[in-house]
Each structure stands twice: as structure tokens, then as C-alpha cells.
Write a protein that holds these residues in place. Structure first.
Motif, PDB file in Angstrom:
ATOM      1  N   PHE A 108      37.895  29.392 -20.460  1.00 35.22           N
ATOM      2  CA  PHE A 108      36.708  30.055 -19.898  1.00 35.22           C
ATOM      3  C   PHE A 108      37.095  31.136 -18.888  1.00 35.22           C
ATOM      4  O   PHE A 108      36.364  32.119 -18.720  1.00 35.22           O
ATOM      5  N   THR A 109      38.223  30.960 -18.225  1.00 29.55           N
ATOM      6  CA  THR A 109      38.676  32.005 -17.307  1.00 29.55           C
ATOM      7  C   THR A 109      38.986  33.286 -18.063  1.00 29.55           C
ATOM      8  O   THR A 109      38.543  34.385 -17.669  1.00 29.55           O
ATOM      9  N   GLN A 110      39.737  33.183 -19.145  1.00 29.52           N
ATOM     10  CA  GLN A 110      40.033  34.377 -19.935  1.00 29.52           C
ATOM     11  C   GLN A 110      38.783  34.899 -20.632  1.00 29.52           C
ATOM     12  O   GLN A 110      38.638  36.113 -20.824  1.00 29.52           O
ATOM     13  N   PHE A 111      37.872  34.010 -21.009  1.00 30.29           N
ATOM     14  CA  PHE A 111      36.608  34.437 -21.606  1.00 30.29           C
ATOM     15  C   PHE A 111      35.811  35.315 -20.641  1.00 30.29           C
ATOM     16  O   PHE A 111      35.292  36.373 -21.015  1.00 30.29           O
ATOM     17  N   LEU A 112      35.717  34.883 -19.396  1.00 34.11           N
ATOM     18  CA  LEU A 112      34.890  35.585 -18.413  1.00 34.11           C
ATOM     19  C   LEU A 112      35.540  36.864 -17.896  1.00 34.11           C
ATOM     20  O   LEU A 112      34.863  37.851 -17.631  1.00 34.11           O
ATOM     21  N   CYS A 113      36.850  36.854 -17.739  1.00 31.88           N
ATOM     22  CA  CYS A 113      37.497  38.022 -17.136  1.00 31.88           C
ATOM     23  C   CYS A 113      37.813  39.110 -18.164  1.00 31.88           C
ATOM     24  O   CYS A 113      37.741  40.300 -17.854  1.00 31.88           O
ATOM     25  N   TYR A 114      38.160  38.710 -19.393  1.00 30.64           N
ATOM     26  CA  TYR A 114      38.556  39.695 -20.398  1.00 30.64           C
ATOM     27  C   TYR A 114      37.425  40.090 -21.346  1.00 30.64           C
ATOM     28  O   TYR A 114      37.611  40.979 -22.177  1.00 30.64           O
ATOM     29  N   GLY A 115      36.267  39.436 -21.230  1.00 33.61           N
ATOM     30  CA  GLY A 115      35.179  39.760 -22.138  1.00 33.61           C
ATOM     31  C   GLY A 115      34.760  41.212 -22.069  1.00 33.61           C
ATOM     32  O   GLY A 115      34.700  41.920 -23.085  1.00 33.61           O
ATOM     33  N   SER A 116      34.492  41.694 -20.873  1.00 33.12           N
ATOM     34  CA  SER A 116      34.051  43.083 -20.720  1.00 33.12           C
ATOM     35  C   SER A 116      35.172  44.093 -20.918  1.00 33.12           C
ATOM     36  O   SER A 116      34.992  45.091 -21.622  1.00 33.12           O
ATOM     37  N   PRO A 117      36.380  43.910 -20.328  1.00 32.30           N
ATOM     38  CA  PRO A 117      37.439  44.905 -20.547  1.00 32.30           C
ATOM     39  C   PRO A 117      37.858  45.058 -22.000  1.00 32.30           C
ATOM     40  O   PRO A 117      38.150  46.170 -22.448  1.00 32.30           O
ATOM     41  N   GLY A 134      35.489  36.030 -25.952  1.00 30.41           N
ATOM     42  CA  GLY A 134      34.803  36.896 -25.004  1.00 30.41           C
ATOM     43  C   GLY A 134      34.561  38.279 -25.564  1.00 30.41           C
ATOM     44  O   GLY A 134      33.491  38.872 -25.372  1.00 30.41           O
ATOM     45  N   LEU A 135      35.550  38.819 -26.282  1.00 35.31           N
ATOM     46  CA  LEU A 135      35.381  40.122 -26.926  1.00 35.31           C
ATOM     47  C   LEU A 135      34.255  40.078 -27.951  1.00 35.31           C
ATOM     48  O   LEU A 135      33.422  40.999 -28.019  1.00 35.31           O
TER      49      LEU A 135
END
Length: 507
Positions: free
Chosen positions: A21-30, A150-151
Motif C-alpha cells: 500500500f505504501t508503493q500504491f499510494l506514493c507511486y500511483g500518481s507519478p 496504483g498506476l
């Protein structure tokens, strides 16, 4: 800090979930910045190469700062770094909603968000490797799918938010969602030894003896000589004086002894603090030299040297499709109403599938992870060369799925690095490799955008991208060939904790 043996389960599965979930939330937008990229082109009216710097910085600056990120995680631990980085990502996204021009986005979205993502990525990978050994490939594959999912979700979510609330409102809402990283980071409990730690040493005791500038024996001899000389002079003067004067001087000496002792104590503390600062500075300089010596030892490993070249070329050529595929479809005169699923979403979901499948394959003993990684590079190079021939949504969607699946090789890259240099040097080596990966991420999209501004088409740009990825794959394959290892092993030995790749792992 002494770590226990990796439990390969237990609280490690909680680490996998929160890292996901950390990578989901931080990398979703970038990673889904391609949706924002089209909006920024219309909002600021800048060139494609200039606008592409925003997304490339967001995905590259964190990797460029990987050595610093590795030092932060090693020094402070994964939990504090994750919580601090959560504030950075959320704050950077919210600041971007007030951007007056493209240059403001370079800082708010590119640097602040990108650096926060880099810190979070290093923290999640490092703590997962500490908790898993036999199932490390599966664990890394699971957490790395977080960015891919996330993407997939953020590509559709950001488009919907832009239609409802505009570009500024979209960035504010996405930034608020990123605050959930704080809750995930708080659950990243470090894997420490259960034994009671040894008694804490004083600051001076922590400095090794070889770093001491002033030795205790020399200091004691000097003080003794000073005391003897002073006592000899006082005694000589006292013998030449009358008795009443000697009594008067003795009384004065008794009265002033307290002040003399206080001055001596103050001088002694000043000297000790000065010596400690010099000793500490010398120790830090020695650690700095040791860092560069360890780096030189890493680059003596042929596989590691080829690996950093391959990851640089891979990110220069392989990253632009996820950022520019929407604009590629628009440049091919494909109407957005003609395709129900965004191309970026296809890349995202297939990247998640690729990370999971490749991560599972890496755990099989009969699979050589290095050759598996090389195969993904060569196949991606061929897929990039085929993009200029795709003129319909169906062909672009198929190529997007293939590229997304092959991009899933990120899940086995930490596994390959660990097997190459050993778990003890993972943080150091991974930071160096991620620096070159960030350099490729930062340069790839602007180069493709400049090719378009120059030729007004993407064909030449993707020919260049495919050539870069193929070149990196062939160089890594050459370094890993068994005949090369056989020739070099006769003249030199591999550094300790390295992995010698052969045709099959079981060999």
C-alpha cells in the motif's frame, strides 16, 4: 544493530501488505503522470520535451538520490524514513495544485514528490529483504505490484477527478490520499535481535583507538612534568623565605586552591571536547574512504558493472512509454472515445501481473534470475522497435500490455542484486544501481520529447529507445556468459558474498 534470521513469514506478511500500500499510494500518481502530462501541455503551452521533465524528475530524482536514501534508511531505520517521506509526497502533491508555471512543478512535483518516493521505495525493499530469505522473490514481487496497481487505478482516477474537479482539485485529493502512507509506515517494525543489547558506551569510548590523536599516556606524562616543575619552583621559593611569609603564602594557596582546581577542570574539559571532535572527524573521514573502497570492490565484479550499464540504458528507453503512450495515441489521430481503457491503465495492470509472475519464477531453483532478467530486456527492446508500426488502438493496446508485463522485471531486480553482491552489501549496491536507474528515468522522457519536437513524430524516438534497451541486454548477457566467468576466474577471484552465474542455478 544485530538482526535475527529472516523469519520468512509472521510479521513479515504485515510488512508485505503495508509495503504494497505504501508503493500504491506514493507511486500511483507519478507513474500515471501521463494523464497529467496531457493536461499540463494544454495548461502551460510548453513543448513536449520541456513538459516531460516534470514526470521524468518525479520518477527519476528519487532513484538518483538512492545512495542518500540508502544511508538514511541504514541510519534511521525504515519506519521513521517512511513516515517522514509520507509528509513529503502528500505536501508535494498539494503544492503542485497551486503551480503558476511549469518551473514550479519541477520543484513541487518533480523534486519533492520524487525524493519522497525514492525514500519510500528504498525503505520498503530493504525491510522486506530483512524479513524474507527463501521467499524473498515472492515478497518483492508482491510489494512491487503495489506501484503497478496504483498506476492502473490512478490513471482512471486522475482522469475522473480532472473531469469533476479540474486539475488543481485532482492534485489536492490525490495528495490527501497520500497521507495514508503515515499509517503504513508506523507498522514497519524493524527486525532486531531479541537478546538484550550490550551496555551503552560513552561517546569517547565509541571511537576506535586507532583514531585517537592524543593518547592518554602522553597526556599523563606532560601533566606529571608540569606538576613536578611547579612543585620544584614553589619549594625553592619557600625555602628562601621567612617562616611568617611561608605561612602567609600557604594560607593564600589554600584559599586559591579551589579556583585553581576549577580552572584546571574547565581546561581539561575543553581539551577533552576538542580531542573528541578531532577524533570524530577523523573517524567520519575514514568511513567515507571505506565507502569508496567498497564501491571500487563492487565494480570489480563483472556482472555488477554490466548491471549498472543495463539498468541505465533500460530506463532511458523503457520508461518513456508509460509517460507518453497517451500522447502517442493522440499523435496517431486515435480518438479517446475509441478506446474504453486508457493505455496507461493497460501498462499498469500488466506490470502488476508481470511483477507477480516474474517474482514467483525467481523462487524456483531451476530458474537463473539473471538470464530471466536479460530475456525481459531483449524482448522489451523488440517491443519498443515495433511501436512506430502501430497505427490503431488495438495494436497499441497489445504493445502496451507486452511492455507492461516486461517492465515487471523490477520485481526481480533486487533479487538479482542480492545474489550478485550478497545481502550484506545490498543496501550499498542497490543505492548505486538505483542512482543510474534514476538518471535513465530523468533523461528518457525528455529525450523522446525532444525527438518529437525535432521530427514531429515519435518513430525516431522509439527506434532510439529500443536500441538502448537491446544494447543493455546484450552487454549484461555477455558479462554473464559461462565462458567469460571461466576465463576470469583463473586470473582473479570474485569478491566475497558474490554470486557466480552459470547456465542454470542448479549447476
Amino acid at each position: 544493530m544485530v538482526f535475527r534470521k529472516p523469519p520468512d513469514g509472521g510479521w513479515g506478511w504485515v510488512i508485505v501488505v503495508v509495503s504494497f500500500f505504501t508503493q500504491f499510494l506514493c507511486y500511483g500518481s507519478p507513474l500515471a503522470v501521463g494523464v497529467l502530462y496531457v493536461e499540463w501541455l494544454d495548461a502551460f503551452g510548453e513543448g513536449k520535451g520541456k513538459t516531460a521533465w516534470v514526470g521524468s524528475l518525479a520518477n527519476g530524482i528519487g532513484l538518483l538520490a538512492s545512495p542518500v536514501c540508502s544511508i538514511c534508511v541504514s541510519s534511521f531505520g525504515a519506519r521513521p524514513v517512511a513516515i517522514f517521506s509520507g509528509f513529503m509526497v502528500a505536501g508535494g502533491l498539494m503544492m503542485s495544485s497551486f503551480a503558476p508555471n511549469i518551473y514550479f512543478l519541477y520543484v513541487s512535483y518533480g523534486i519533492v514528490v520524487g525524493l519522497g518516493c525514492g525514500l519510500l521505495y528504498t525503505a520498503t525493499v530493504t525491510i522486506t529483504c530483512h524479513y524474507f530469505d527463501k521467499r524473498r522473490g515472492l515478497a518483492l514481487g508482491l510489494i512491487s505490484t503495489g506501484s503497478s496497481v496504483g498506476l492502473f487505478i490512478y490513471a482512471a482516477l486522475q482522469r475522473e477527478l480532472i473531469d469533476l474537479y479540474g486539475l488543481d482539485g485532482c492534485l489536492l485529493i490525490v495528495g490527501a490520499l497520500s497521507l495514508n502512507i503515515l499509517a503504513c509506515g508506523s507498522l514497519m517494525r524493524p527486525l532486531e535481535s531479541s537478546d538484550s543489547p550490550p551496555p551503552e558506551k560513552s561517546c569517547v569510548d565509541k571511537v576506535p583507538d586507532q583514531y585517537f590523536v592524543y593518547h592518554e599516556k602522553e597526556k599523563t606524562v606532560e601533566e606529571n612534568i608540569s606538576i613536578l616543575d611547579k612543585g620544584y619552583i614553589d619549594e625553592k621559593c619557600a625555602n628562601n623565605m621567612p617562616d611568617y611569609k611561608q605561612d602567609s603564602i600557604l594560607n593564600k594557596n589554600v584559599l586559591s586552591s579551589i579556583n585553581v582546581n576549577e580552572k584546571d577542570t574547565y581546561k581539561k574539559k575543553v581539551v577533552e571536547q576538542t580531542n573528541f571532535c578531532k577524533q570524530l572527524a577523523k573517524r567520519k573521514w575514514q568511513l567515507y574512504l571505506n565507502y569508496w573502497e567498497e564501491t571500487a570492490v563492487l565494480f570489480k565484479n563483472k556482472v555488477f558493472s554490466a548491471l549498472f550499464v543495463a539498468i541505465l540504458l533500460f530506463d532511458i528507453g523503457g520508461f518513456p512509454p508509460s509517460l507518453l503512450m497517451e500522447d502517442v495515441a493522440r499523435s496517431a489521430n486515435i480518438n479517446e472515445d475509441d478506446y474504453p481503457v486508457p493505455l496507461i491503465s493497460i501498462i499498469g495492470i500488466m506490470t502488476a501481473v508481470g511483477k507477480l509472475i516474474l517474482g514467483i519464477l525467481a523462487d524456483f531453483k531451476w530458474v537463473n534470475t539473471l538470464y530471466l532478467y536479460v530475456t525481459t530486456l531483449l524482448m522489451m527492446g523488440v517491443a519498443l522497435l515495433a511501436i512506430p508500426f502501430a497505427k490503431s488502438y488495438l495494436t497499441l493496446a497489445m504493445l502496451s500490455g507486452i511492455l507492461g508485463f516486461l517492465t515487471g522485471n523490477w520485481s526481480i531486480f533486487p533479487y538479482v542484486t542480492t545474489k550478485t553482491v550478497g545481502i550484506e552489501k545490498l543496501t550499498h549496491a542497490y543505492g548505486i544501481l538505483m542512482f543510474f536507474a534514476g538518471l535513465g528515468n530523468s533523461l528518457g522522457p525528455p529525450i523522446v520529447g525532444w525527438f518529437y519536437d525535432w521530427t514531429q513524430e515519435y518513430d525516431t524516438a522509439f527506434y532510439f529507445s529500443g536500441f538502448c534497451v537491446l544494447l543493455g541486454g546484450f552487454l549484461l548477457l555477455l558479462a554473464a556468459l559461462p565462458c567469460w566467468n571461466a576465463c576470469t576466474s583463473q586470473s582473479s577471484k570474485l569478491p566475497p558474498n558474490t554470486y557466480s552465474y552459470k547456465v542454470a542455478s542448479s549447476a
